[in-house]
Design an enzyme around this catalytic site. Structure first.
Site, short mmCIF file in Angstrom:
data_model
loop_
_atom_site.label_atom_id
_atom_site.label_comp_id
_atom_site.label_asym_id
_atom_site.label_seq_id
_atom_site.Cartn_x
_atom_site.Cartn_y
_atom_site.Cartn_z
N SER A 64 4.02 0.37 -12.13
CA SER A 64 4.15 0.75 -10.72
C SER A 64 5.22 -0.03 -9.96
O SER A 64 6.40 0.09 -10.26
CB SER A 64 2.78 0.59 -10.07
N ASP A 276 7.12 4.25 -4.31
CA ASP A 276 7.17 3.09 -5.21
C ASP A 276 7.50 3.58 -6.63
O ASP A 276 7.77 4.77 -6.84
CB ASP A 276 5.87 2.27 -5.16
N ASP A 280 3.02 6.53 -6.41
CA ASP A 280 1.68 6.69 -5.82
C ASP A 280 1.58 6.06 -4.44
O ASP A 280 0.51 6.05 -3.84
CB ASP A 280 0.55 6.19 -6.76
N GLU A 370 -4.21 2.16 2.05
CA GLU A 370 -3.87 0.75 2.14
C GLU A 370 -2.60 0.66 2.99
O GLU A 370 -1.80 1.61 3.04
CB GLU A 370 -3.61 0.17 0.75
N ALA A 371 -2.42 -0.51 3.64
CA ALA A 371 -1.23 -0.67 4.49
C ALA A 371 0.04 -0.45 3.67
O ALA A 371 1.07 0.01 4.18
CB ALA A 371 -1.23 -2.06 5.11
C1 G16 Z 1 -1.86 -1.44 -7.12
C2 G16 Z 1 -3.19 -0.94 -6.61
C3 G16 Z 1 -3.23 -1.02 -5.09
C4 G16 Z 1 -2.92 -2.44 -4.63
C5 G16 Z 1 -1.61 -2.93 -5.26
C6 G16 Z 1 -1.35 -4.40 -4.99
O1 G16 Z 1 -0.84 -0.62 -6.63
O2 G16 Z 1 -3.38 0.39 -7.03
O3 G16 Z 1 -4.50 -0.62 -4.65
O4 G16 Z 1 -2.83 -2.50 -3.25
O5 G16 Z 1 -1.66 -2.77 -6.67
O6 G16 Z 1 -2.41 -5.14 -5.52
P1 G16 Z 1 -2.37 -6.72 -5.58
O7 G16 Z 1 -2.26 -7.16 -4.14
O8 G16 Z 1 -3.68 -7.09 -6.22
O9 G16 Z 1 -1.17 -7.12 -6.38
P2 G16 Z 1 0.36 -0.13 -7.57
O10 G16 Z 1 1.07 0.86 -6.72
O11 G16 Z 1 1.17 -1.33 -7.92
O12 G16 Z 1 -0.32 0.47 -8.77
#
Ligand code: G16
Length: 519
Positions: A64, A276, A280, A370-371
């Site tokens: 991601s 991103d 997503d 989420e923000a």
């Molecule tokens: C993932 C999760 C999100 C989370 C983000 C950051 O997003 O799906 O819910 O907000 O990681 O998480 P952390 O603060 O624990 O690093 P993505 O878009 O990277 O898959």
């Protein structure tokens, strides 16, 4: 379970000595070169989960928003949601098992979860555009086949597209067709209908600039754009032809550094958005005439969407319950606006869309964001049926509002937060309201805030500042600790964030370092 074959294949995907990994916020994530055994073992685990649930399970190879050198894997449960927490624990156990313990760990999981090993298993696989993803998805396939699972490899997909495929396959096609064509057609049909409804009210064809983070979003948006071009024209930047994935661009960069991505030409007041790396998440932004950058993040997206849905419900005279789910990162102004002005209840969960998604299922209409721009809207089956019925039964203005709701339901990806689907929803709402991006931005004023990444633990100095909040938590996707601070002015928010970071470093006996964009 043919243990000899598993052992033989597992040796080809050997676990690096001493490496311990956790199933984090959204699966396993680390440097790509450490992930071969993880992928093989997640192929095995997906087969067990599929046998247990008698359903198709998804495996998405992506890291991601992380840097291009990283990779990762997310498992997708039967209704398109994230893997159940008890299975996250199994995943961690399996990934960290030494070769000689693999058999007993697999048997333990099967026994504990009552897996019928004779049951068929079917796995669908997708991957992002990282150079390491293709080979890693082959390791997943190796794990799936060695345990006798059948599979379909969709190849390059956005993460939410894979969630959609899983959901479609497990609901007998009721949600949509489990093909990329089916996804494009479902979303664009709903969007074009909404555009027609907007043009009846005299609102016009629009254009939008999209920063694709040099990721899969560019590829998929290119494939899809002709389907919806009659309602929206998109101009893509950071499409992966030149730049590096997520480097100085993409939703995470724009949100974290509150600045525009590199590689994008922006005129003042022009509406722009960023995806991103696996599409997503989405955030919007623009520069005003004085050159100031304005970020419109997940909180303002949730506010736009929930207010619009509430207005439509009021118009048709329906009292379906609507709730918004946020995390502690939500700007205090957004929560106040939703609760005090819009009278929409707001709930706070831990970080990670799996928590928000779960809470959103408590409502007829659950809006979660989420923000950082990760979110969607869930409609209960009863609410969906009611709205469809009203769209048939009502007349005039009320029927129009019910039809709008009906199409909006189809435009959301209810399996997961989806940048493409959210972008189309936002564009439809702005067009229907006849709003500019500035009008949207003006709904409320964000409290100035700052988010930093530091390497160690905690303290807070909140009392020194007005309207302030601060917290620190370890990231579940990167090897960092995140610091969040907000206060009544940007200067105070910055100072608070830096003082908290400094306190964290001092506690850890380290030396502070101010992160730079791209660091
Ligand atoms: C993932 C999760 C999100 C989370 C983000 C950051 O997003 O799906 O819910 O907000 O990681 O998480 P952390 O603060 O624990 O690093 P993505 O878009 O990277 O898959």
């Amino acid at each position: 379970m043919d243990i000899d074959t598993i052992t033989k294949h597992s040796a080809l995907h050997a676990k690096p000595n001493g490496l311990i990994l956790q199933y984090g916020t959204a699966g396993f994530r680390t440097k790509a070169e450490h992930l071969d055994h993880v992928m093989f073992r997640m192929g095995l685990l997906a087969v067990l989960r599929s046998k247990q649930t008698k359903s198709t399970i998804g495996v998405m190879v992506t890291a991601s928003h992380n840097p291009e050198e990283d990779n990762g894997v997310k498992l997708v449960d039967p209704l398109g949601e994230m893997l159940a927490p008890s299975w996250e624990e199994h995943a961690t156990c399996l990934v960290n098992a030494e070769e000689q313990d693999m058999q007993s760990v697999l048997v333990n999981i099967s026994e504990k979860e009552g897996v019928n090993l004779q049951q068929d298993a079917f796995i669908v696989i997708g991957r992002d555009t990282r150079p390491s993803s293709e080979k890693l998805s082959q390791s997943v396939i190796d794990g799936v086949t060695v345990l006798g699972g059948q599979f379909h490899d969709y190849g390059l997909l956005t993460t939410p597209q894979l969630h959609y495929m899983v959901y479609c396959r497990n609901t007998g096609g009721q949600y949509g067709k489990a093909t990329i064509e089916g996804y494009y057609q479902k979303l664009s049909k709903a969007f074009v209908e909404l555009s027609k409804q907007a043009s009846c009210s005299g609102n016009e064809y629009r254009s939008l600039k999209v920063d694709c983070a040099n990721g899969i979003g560019a590829l998929k948006l290119r494939e899809m754009e002709h389907y919806f071009s009659q309602g929206l024209s998109v101009q893509l930047f950071n499409d992966g032809t030149k730049g590096k994935l997520n480097h100085l661009c993409g939703a995470d960069f724009v949100k974290s550094y509150q600045t525009s991505p590199q590689g994008m030409e922006m005129e003042s007041n022009e509406r722009c958005c960023s995806f991103d790396g696996d599409a997503d998440r989405i955030v919007y932004f623009y520069h005003d005439a004085d050159g100031h950058f304005h970020l419109i993040d997940g909180d303002k997206i949730a506010t736009l969407i929930s207010s619009f849905l509430k207005e439509l419900l009021l118009e048709i005279g329906e009292s379906l319950n609507i709730g918004v789910v946020q995390t502690a990162y939500a700007n205090g102004s957004s929560t106040r606006y939703l609760e005090e002005i819009m009278k929409i209840p707001v709930y706070c969960t831990k970080t990670g869309v799996k928590h928000l998604h779960h809470k959103a299922q408590d409502f007829d209409i659950g809006v979660y964001f989420e923000a950082n721009g990760h979110g969607t809207v869930l409609f209960s089956k009863a609410a969906e049926m009611k709205i469809k019925q009203l769209a048939n039964d009502l007349e005039d203005k009320k029927m129009k509002a019910a039809k709008l709701l009906e199409n909006i339901i189809d435009l959301f990806n209810q399996a997961a937060g989806d940048a493409i689907s959210d972008m189309l929803v936002i564009e439809a709402i702005l067009t229907l309201k006849g709003w500019t991006v500035q009008q949207w931005d003006a709904i409320y004023t964000d409290l100035p805030n700052r988010q930093l990444k530091v390497k160690e633990a905690i303290n807070n100095l909140v009392k020194k500042y007005r309207l302030s909040r601060a917290f620190v938590r370890p990231s579940g996707t990167e090897d960092v600790v995140r610091v969040y601070a907000e206060a009544d002015s940007q200067e105070s928010a910055d100072n608070l964030a830096h003082e908290v970071s400094l306190a964290v470093y001092q506690l850890a006996g380290g030396v502070g370092e101010k992160p730079q964009p791209g660091s």
